[in-house]
Design a protein around this motif. Structure first.
Motif, mmCIF file in Angstrom:
data_model
loop_
_atom_site.group_PDB
_atom_site.id
_atom_site.type_symbol
_atom_site.label_atom_id
_atom_site.label_comp_id
_atom_site.label_asym_id
_atom_site.label_seq_id
_atom_site.Cartn_x
_atom_site.Cartn_y
_atom_site.Cartn_z
ATOM 1 N N ALA A 30 0.829 -1.209 0.000
ATOM 2 C CA ALA A 30 0.000 0.000 0.000
ATOM 3 C C ALA A 30 0.857 1.250 0.000
ATOM 4 N N ALA A 31 1.960 1.218 0.752
ATOM 5 C CA ALA A 31 2.857 2.377 0.803
ATOM 6 C C ALA A 31 3.489 2.641 -0.562
ATOM 7 N N VAL A 32 3.879 1.566 -1.245
ATOM 8 C CA VAL A 32 4.478 1.735 -2.573
ATOM 9 C C VAL A 32 3.456 2.297 -3.556
ATOM 10 N N ARG A 33 2.221 1.810 -3.490
ATOM 11 C CA ARG A 33 1.186 2.314 -4.397
ATOM 12 C C ARG A 33 0.933 3.811 -4.182
ATOM 13 N N ARG A 34 1.012 4.242 -2.933
ATOM 14 C CA ARG A 34 0.748 5.651 -2.621
ATOM 15 C C ARG A 34 1.769 6.584 -3.263
ATOM 16 N N VAL A 35 2.999 6.100 -3.394
ATOM 17 C CA VAL A 35 4.059 6.989 -3.885
ATOM 18 C C VAL A 35 4.413 6.721 -5.343
ATOM 19 N N THR A 36 3.615 5.909 -6.018
ATOM 20 C CA THR A 36 3.953 5.581 -7.410
ATOM 21 C C THR A 36 2.816 5.938 -8.368
ATOM 22 N N SER A 37 2.179 7.030 -8.111
ATOM 23 C CA SER A 37 1.251 7.532 -9.123
ATOM 24 C C SER A 37 2.057 7.865 -10.371
ATOM 25 N N TYR A 46 17.702 12.704 -9.610
ATOM 26 C CA TYR A 46 18.555 11.951 -8.700
ATOM 27 C C TYR A 46 18.013 11.940 -7.273
ATOM 28 N N GLY A 47 17.191 12.895 -6.913
ATOM 29 C CA GLY A 47 16.712 12.978 -5.553
ATOM 30 C C GLY A 47 17.635 13.821 -4.693
ATOM 31 N N GLU A 48 17.335 13.894 -3.424
ATOM 32 C CA GLU A 48 18.127 14.715 -2.501
ATOM 33 C C GLU A 48 19.405 13.990 -2.112
ATOM 34 N N PRO A 49 20.537 14.671 -2.113
ATOM 35 C CA PRO A 49 21.815 14.005 -1.811
ATOM 36 C C PRO A 49 21.820 13.268 -0.484
ATOM 37 N N ALA A 50 21.287 13.884 0.556
ATOM 38 C CA ALA A 50 21.308 13.256 1.885
ATOM 39 C C ALA A 50 20.201 12.234 2.065
ATOM 40 N N GLY A 51 19.269 12.173 1.119
ATOM 41 C CA GLY A 51 18.143 11.268 1.239
ATOM 42 C C GLY A 51 16.836 12.031 1.321
ATOM 43 N N ASP A 52 15.728 11.354 1.162
ATOM 44 C CA ASP A 52 14.416 11.991 1.169
ATOM 45 C C ASP A 52 14.203 12.776 2.461
ATOM 46 N N SER A 53 13.824 14.029 2.329
ATOM 47 C CA SER A 53 13.671 14.895 3.503
ATOM 48 C C SER A 53 12.561 14.406 4.420
ATOM 49 N N GLY A 54 11.475 13.873 3.829
ATOM 50 C CA GLY A 54 10.394 13.352 4.657
ATOM 51 C C GLY A 54 10.841 12.183 5.519
ATOM 52 N N LEU A 55 11.646 11.293 4.938
ATOM 53 C CA LEU A 55 12.156 10.160 5.709
ATOM 54 C C LEU A 55 13.107 10.648 6.793
ATOM 55 N N ARG A 56 13.952 11.595 6.474
ATOM 56 C CA ARG A 56 14.904 12.088 7.477
ATOM 57 C C ARG A 56 14.181 12.773 8.640
ATOM 58 N N ALA A 87 12.012 -5.028 5.274
ATOM 59 C CA ALA A 87 12.125 -5.401 3.862
ATOM 60 C C ALA A 87 13.592 -5.544 3.467
ATOM 61 N N PRO A 88 14.136 -6.762 3.525
ATOM 62 C CA PRO A 88 15.543 -6.955 3.140
ATOM 63 C C PRO A 88 15.851 -6.444 1.742
ATOM 64 N N GLY A 89 14.882 -6.575 0.814
ATOM 65 C CA GLY A 89 15.121 -6.165 -0.565
ATOM 66 C C GLY A 89 15.100 -4.661 -0.785
ATOM 67 N N TRP A 90 14.549 -3.917 0.146
ATOM 68 C CA TRP A 90 14.501 -2.466 -0.031
ATOM 69 C C TRP A 90 15.862 -1.825 0.222
ATOM 70 N N LEU A 94 11.490 4.280 -2.585
ATOM 71 C CA LEU A 94 11.393 3.407 -1.419
ATOM 72 C C LEU A 94 11.527 4.203 -0.126
ATOM 73 N N GLU A 95 12.334 5.262 -0.144
ATOM 74 C CA GLU A 95 12.469 6.085 1.051
ATOM 75 C C GLU A 95 11.157 6.789 1.377
ATOM 76 N N LYS A 96 10.449 7.281 0.367
ATOM 77 C CA LYS A 96 9.153 7.939 0.602
ATOM 78 C C LYS A 96 8.123 6.931 1.109
ATOM 79 N N ALA A 97 8.146 5.722 0.555
ATOM 80 C CA ALA A 97 7.231 4.691 1.021
ATOM 81 C C ALA A 97 7.509 4.345 2.477
ATOM 82 N N LEU A 98 8.779 4.251 2.831
ATOM 83 C CA LEU A 98 9.149 3.941 4.206
ATOM 84 C C LEU A 98 8.723 5.064 5.148
ATOM 85 N N ALA A 99 8.892 6.309 4.723
ATOM 86 C CA ALA A 99 8.484 7.446 5.546
ATOM 87 C C ALA A 99 6.996 7.360 5.866
ATOM 88 N N TRP A 100 6.195 6.960 4.877
ATOM 89 C CA TRP A 100 4.753 6.818 5.097
ATOM 90 C C TRP A 100 4.481 5.722 6.114
#
Length: 478
Positions: free
Chosen positions: A143-150, A161-171, A332-335, A365-371
């Protein structure tokens, strides 16, 4: 089982079995093959069949015969290992007046990695370092992946490339999580990584140079020993006790070798399950301040531990400490999502190291994890896992004790440190014939040496059938 009616001869089958294990690194370089007599008894064949099989392995260059000592797996050093060897050898030849000798790890660490993920059978594997897949299955992750993959979001993530330090929401979510552990880390002090191992590598490559001395707890994670040795570091093994590292050993290392870094697992130490006490933690931090070294705290098992568990980073406030963790074990080992939190003055240097190696980390995946974190899904999932693990641990401990084992450390966390009273390297090869992968004690030491200990995964050792096979083969070795 070797089959007499098979299309291959018994010699071919036996040689093929050993060859496959050697090539898959289930038999590490330097490992001793069973004696001819032992192998013949184990496999139910004649001594001449074993001799012929070993001759085939010799001809293939997979083993070597040592006069009056037996057959050993040949060293298959990679170019990287060969480049690291001069530095490693210089370490082994250094004997200090303290009586403690810097060590390297001759164990081929990829043997552990390949072995842990090698599909030797469909049985639950006692040597595995992760939870069984069915424990990790959830409905909220898809469900988390579906939310961030419109369609629009997916295109945006893919074309940037995204944010150098990583997704700001996850941080931001990680900053709140760390605050619950009393670790003060602003989002700007957090860098996302490709798993916790990548975070450890970033710290090492930023703070160390080839030839530097590094203190690492022993027994400890074989991958960490080998990774540092491959970088040309001089490893100083620190005995791990129930309350924390051996402080006398650390103090002597500091006086003689001036180490630059100490790598520690404070909570649910792998493989013993030990947790650091406040008194020991304070003395470790005093040593770090007095002798000017940094500490990297690997908190991979944080999701299994109570929030009040003692952590060096909480007591130190991220001054000399760097915190490392991830989500592969619990979610999620694969993430492959991990992170580090560091003192403000180190952040830019650590970020530069990350960018040079990977440029960025996967924003989707970082945005999905943040959710998952923000919605409380991860917290509830971790609670379910802890409850299930408590039940599994009780059952596994009961079975181990009933089959003549004891525990070298009080059972806690995911792993048990089990005393078998036999050489677990040799036992591991016999168990592999039965489809079970063990993690022998020798793998968890800086310098490989025979051990009667083994690490078990409580989640995968609840089956009485495993312990029955284990006890039969162990008793046959006494």
């Amino acid at each position: 089982m070797l089959l007499k009616a098979a299309s291959q001869s018994l010699t071919e089958q036996l040689a093929g079995r050993f060859a496959e294990r050697i090539r898959n690194r289930l038999l590490a370089s330097g490992a001793r093959l069973p004696s001819v007599r032992q192998c013949a008894q184990q496999q139910g064949v004649s001594a001449s069949t074993v001799v012929a099989a070993y001759d085939r392995l010799l001809a293939q260059g997979l083993v070597e015969a040592r006069k009056n000592r037996g057959f050993y797996v040949r060293e298959m050093a990679t170019a990287q290992e060969e480049r690291a060897q001069p530095a490693i050898n210089s370490v082994a030849s250094t004997k200090s007046s303290t009586g403690f000798q810097p060590q390297h790890n001759p164990v081929n660490a990829t043997a552990l990695i390949r072995g842990m993920f090698h599909g030797s059978s469909d049985k639950a594997q006692p040597g595995m370092g992760v939870f069984p897949m069915d424990w990790l299955e959830t409905s909220f992750m898809p469900a988390a992946v579906r939310r961030v993959t419109s369609a629009r979001a997916l295109q945006e993530f893919s074309l940037n490339y995204g944010e150098p330090a990583g997704d700001s929401g996850l941080r931001q979510a990680l900053s709140k999580k760390l605050a619950s552990l009393n670790i003060p880390a602003a989002p700007e002090q957090i860098i996302t990584t490709v798993g916790a191992t990548h975070a450890l590598d970033i710290v090492s490559r930023t703070l160390l140079r080839a030839g530097d001395y590094v203190m690492v707890e022993e027994p400890g994670w074989a991958i960490e020993f080998a990774r540092l040795a491959a970088m040309g570091m001089r490893i100083l093994p620190v005995p791990r006790r129930a309350d924390g590292p051996d402080l006398e050993v650390m103090a002597r290392y500091c006086e003689v070798h001036a180490p630059k870094l100490f790598v520690s697992v404070s909570v649910f130490h792998n493989p013993t399950g030990y947790c650091l006490t406040p008194g020991s933690a304070h003395r470790v931090l005093q040593l770090a301040n007095t002798h000017n070294f940094h500490i990297v705290e690997d908190d991979t098992y944080s999701h299994l531990a109570p929030e009040h568990a003692t952590r060096l980073c909480a007591l130190d406030g991220l001054q000399r400490t760097v915190y490392v963790s991830g989500f592969s074990k619990i979610l999620a080992p694969g993430w492959r999502v991990g992170y580090l939190a560091a003192p403000p003055e180190l952040v830019e240097r650590l970020l530069d190291t990350k960018l040079l190696a990977t440029l960025t980390t996967p924003a989707l995946l970082e945005k999905a994890l943040a959710w998952c974190i923000d919605q409380g899904q991860l917290r509830r999932h971790a609670e379910r896992i802890r409850t299930r693990l408590d039940i599994a641990r009780a059952r596994s401990v009961k079975l181990a004790l009933a089959h003549g084992c004891s525990f070298a450390a009080e059972p806690a966390g995911l792993f048990g440190w089990v005393e078998t009273l036999v050489d677990t390297d040799a036992l591991a090869q016999r168990m592999l014939d039965e489809g079970y992968l063990l993690a022998p004690g020798a793998l968890f030491h800086a310098a490989r040496q025979p051990s009667t200990l083994m690490r078990i995964n409580f989640a995968t050792t609840q089956d009485a059938a495993f312990w029955k096979v284990f006890a039969k083969l162990r008793d046959g070795m006494k």
